[in-house]
Design a protein around this motif. Structure first.
Motif, PDB file in Angstrom:
ATOM      1  N   SER A  71       0.838  -1.185   0.000  1.00 26.27           N
ATOM      2  CA  SER A  71       0.000   0.000   0.000  1.00 26.27           C
ATOM      3  C   SER A  71       0.878   1.241   0.000  1.00 26.27           C
ATOM      4  O   SER A  71       1.910   1.278   0.671  1.00 26.27           O
ATOM      5  CB  SER A  71      -0.881  -0.027   1.245  1.00 26.27           C
ATOM      6  N   TYR A  78       4.758   3.588   2.869  1.00 23.22           N
ATOM      7  CA  TYR A  78       4.584   2.231   2.351  1.00 23.22           C
ATOM      8  C   TYR A  78       4.110   1.303   3.468  1.00 23.22           C
ATOM      9  O   TYR A  78       4.502   1.456   4.619  1.00 23.22           O
ATOM     10  CB  TYR A  78       5.907   1.691   1.803  1.00 23.22           C
ATOM     11  N   LEU A 119       0.137  -3.088  -6.073  1.00 25.88           N
ATOM     12  CA  LEU A 119       0.270  -1.790  -5.415  1.00 25.88           C
ATOM     13  C   LEU A 119      -1.109  -1.175  -5.232  1.00 25.88           C
ATOM     14  O   LEU A 119      -1.784  -0.850  -6.204  1.00 25.88           O
ATOM     15  CB  LEU A 119       1.148  -0.855  -6.245  1.00 25.88           C
ATOM     16  N   HIS A 120      -1.509  -1.021  -3.984  1.00 29.68           N
ATOM     17  CA  HIS A 120      -2.759  -0.348  -3.654  1.00 29.68           C
ATOM     18  C   HIS A 120      -2.399   1.111  -3.383  1.00 29.68           C
ATOM     19  O   HIS A 120      -1.899   1.440  -2.312  1.00 29.68           O
ATOM     20  CB  HIS A 120      -3.406  -0.976  -2.416  1.00 29.68           C
ATOM     21  N   ILE A 121      -2.633   1.968  -4.367  1.00 25.79           N
ATOM     22  CA  ILE A 121      -2.171   3.347  -4.319  1.00 25.79           C
ATOM     23  C   ILE A 121      -3.329   4.260  -3.950  1.00 25.79           C
ATOM     24  O   ILE A 121      -4.384   4.206  -4.567  1.00 25.79           O
ATOM     25  CB  ILE A 121      -1.587   3.767  -5.685  1.00 25.79           C
ATOM     26  N   ARG A 123      -5.460   7.585  -3.884  1.00 24.42           N
ATOM     27  CA  ARG A 123      -5.737   8.520  -4.974  1.00 24.42           C
ATOM     28  C   ARG A 123      -4.938   9.818  -4.830  1.00 24.42           C
ATOM     29  O   ARG A 123      -4.580  10.451  -5.817  1.00 24.42           O
ATOM     30  CB  ARG A 123      -7.230   8.825  -4.991  1.00 24.42           C
ATOM     31  N   TRP A 127       3.466  11.248  -6.869  1.00 24.44           N
ATOM     32  CA  TRP A 127       4.018  10.336  -7.873  1.00 24.44           C
ATOM     33  C   TRP A 127       5.418   9.832  -7.532  1.00 24.44           C
ATOM     34  O   TRP A 127       5.798   8.739  -7.935  1.00 24.44           O
ATOM     35  CB  TRP A 127       4.053  11.028  -9.243  1.00 24.44           C
ATOM     36  N   ILE A 130       5.507   6.529  -5.651  1.00 26.79           N
ATOM     37  CA  ILE A 130       4.960   5.476  -6.508  1.00 26.79           C
ATOM     38  C   ILE A 130       6.016   5.004  -7.501  1.00 26.79           C
ATOM     39  O   ILE A 130       6.260   3.801  -7.655  1.00 26.79           O
ATOM     40  CB  ILE A 130       3.700   5.985  -7.254  1.00 26.79           C
ATOM     41  N   ILE A 134       7.852   1.278  -7.725  1.00 26.07           N
ATOM     42  CA  ILE A 134       7.802   0.437  -8.937  1.00 26.07           C
ATOM     43  C   ILE A 134       9.201   0.082  -9.403  1.00 26.07           C
ATOM     44  O   ILE A 134       9.502  -1.088  -9.683  1.00 26.07           O
ATOM     45  CB  ILE A 134       6.996   1.144 -10.044  1.00 26.07           C
ATOM     46  N   ARG A 145       2.293  -4.238 -10.126  1.00 23.99           N
ATOM     47  CA  ARG A 145       1.061  -3.878 -10.846  1.00 23.99           C
ATOM     48  C   ARG A 145       0.183  -3.028  -9.938  1.00 23.99           C
ATOM     49  O   ARG A 145      -0.095  -3.414  -8.805  1.00 23.99           O
ATOM     50  CB  ARG A 145       0.291  -5.122 -11.250  1.00 23.99           C
ATOM     51  N   PRO A 146      -0.274  -1.887 -10.445  1.00 24.07           N
ATOM     52  CA  PRO A 146      -1.227  -1.096  -9.649  1.00 24.07           C
ATOM     53  C   PRO A 146      -2.592  -1.769  -9.654  1.00 24.07           C
ATOM     54  O   PRO A 146      -2.970  -2.440 -10.599  1.00 24.07           O
ATOM     55  CB  PRO A 146      -1.271   0.248 -10.378  1.00 24.07           C
ATOM     56  N   TYR A 148      -6.756  -1.191  -8.987  1.00 13.42           N
ATOM     57  CA  TYR A 148      -7.835  -0.214  -8.898  1.00 13.42           C
ATOM     58  C   TYR A 148      -8.934  -0.785  -8.025  1.00 13.42           C
ATOM     59  O   TYR A 148      -9.399  -1.896  -8.249  1.00 13.42           O
ATOM     60  CB  TYR A 148      -8.394   0.104 -10.280  1.00 13.42           C
TER      61      TYR A 148
END
Length: 151
Positions: A71, A78, A119-121, A123, A127, A130, A134, A145-146, A148
């Protein structure tokens, strides 16, 4: 003798139902036609084939993929997420070290392509963290992988 007969001057108190009955019969015919055509479209008595998965099918390979959940918060922090608990990570190096440790003790598959880091990003996350996460995950050899999640 009168010019206009007395029957025609008298107001009529009856209502002509013939046009309404004609309209109802037309509506009945329309809906009956729709019902029959709809039944013909969906009740075609189609028999579907039973598929038996092969040993190399994608559905079986999907079950072999191990997923790691990370996350990234709105502040750029993180967290390593498991089913039961969340573990905060200080930096990308801490993420890399934890991935390497999990790989060495055998918690992750030996083939790194069978491990996905999800990856639970948040909103509102910036950047920079993130991108660092990655690239750090890819540097260790895993795929990031992000994910949604609708609210």
């Amino acid at each position: 003798m009168e010019l206009i007969p007395h029957d025609e001057l008298k107001p009529s108190h009856t209502f002509n139902f013939a046009p309404m009955i004609d309209f109802l019969f037309l509506m009945l015919a329309l809906f009956a036609t729709l019902a029959v055509s709809r039944a013909a479209l969906y009740d075609a008595e189609i028999e579907l084939a039973d598929l038996k998965p092969e040993a190399n099918s994608a559905s079986l390979r999907a079950k072999e993929i191990h997923q790691v959940n990370l996350s990234i918060s709105a502040m750029g922090g993180y967290k390593w997420m498991t089913d039961f608990q969340e573990y905060p990570m200080d930096s990308v190096q801490a993420l890399q070290e934890e991935l390497a440790r999990q790989y060495q003790i055998g918690a992750l598959p030996q083939d790194k392509t069978k491990t996905e880091v999800l990856l639970h990003i948040d909103r509102k996350a910036p950047w920079d963290p993130i991108a660092k996460a990655i690239f750090g995950i890819r540097e260790v050899g895993f795929n990031a992988r992000p994910v949604y999640q609708p609210q």
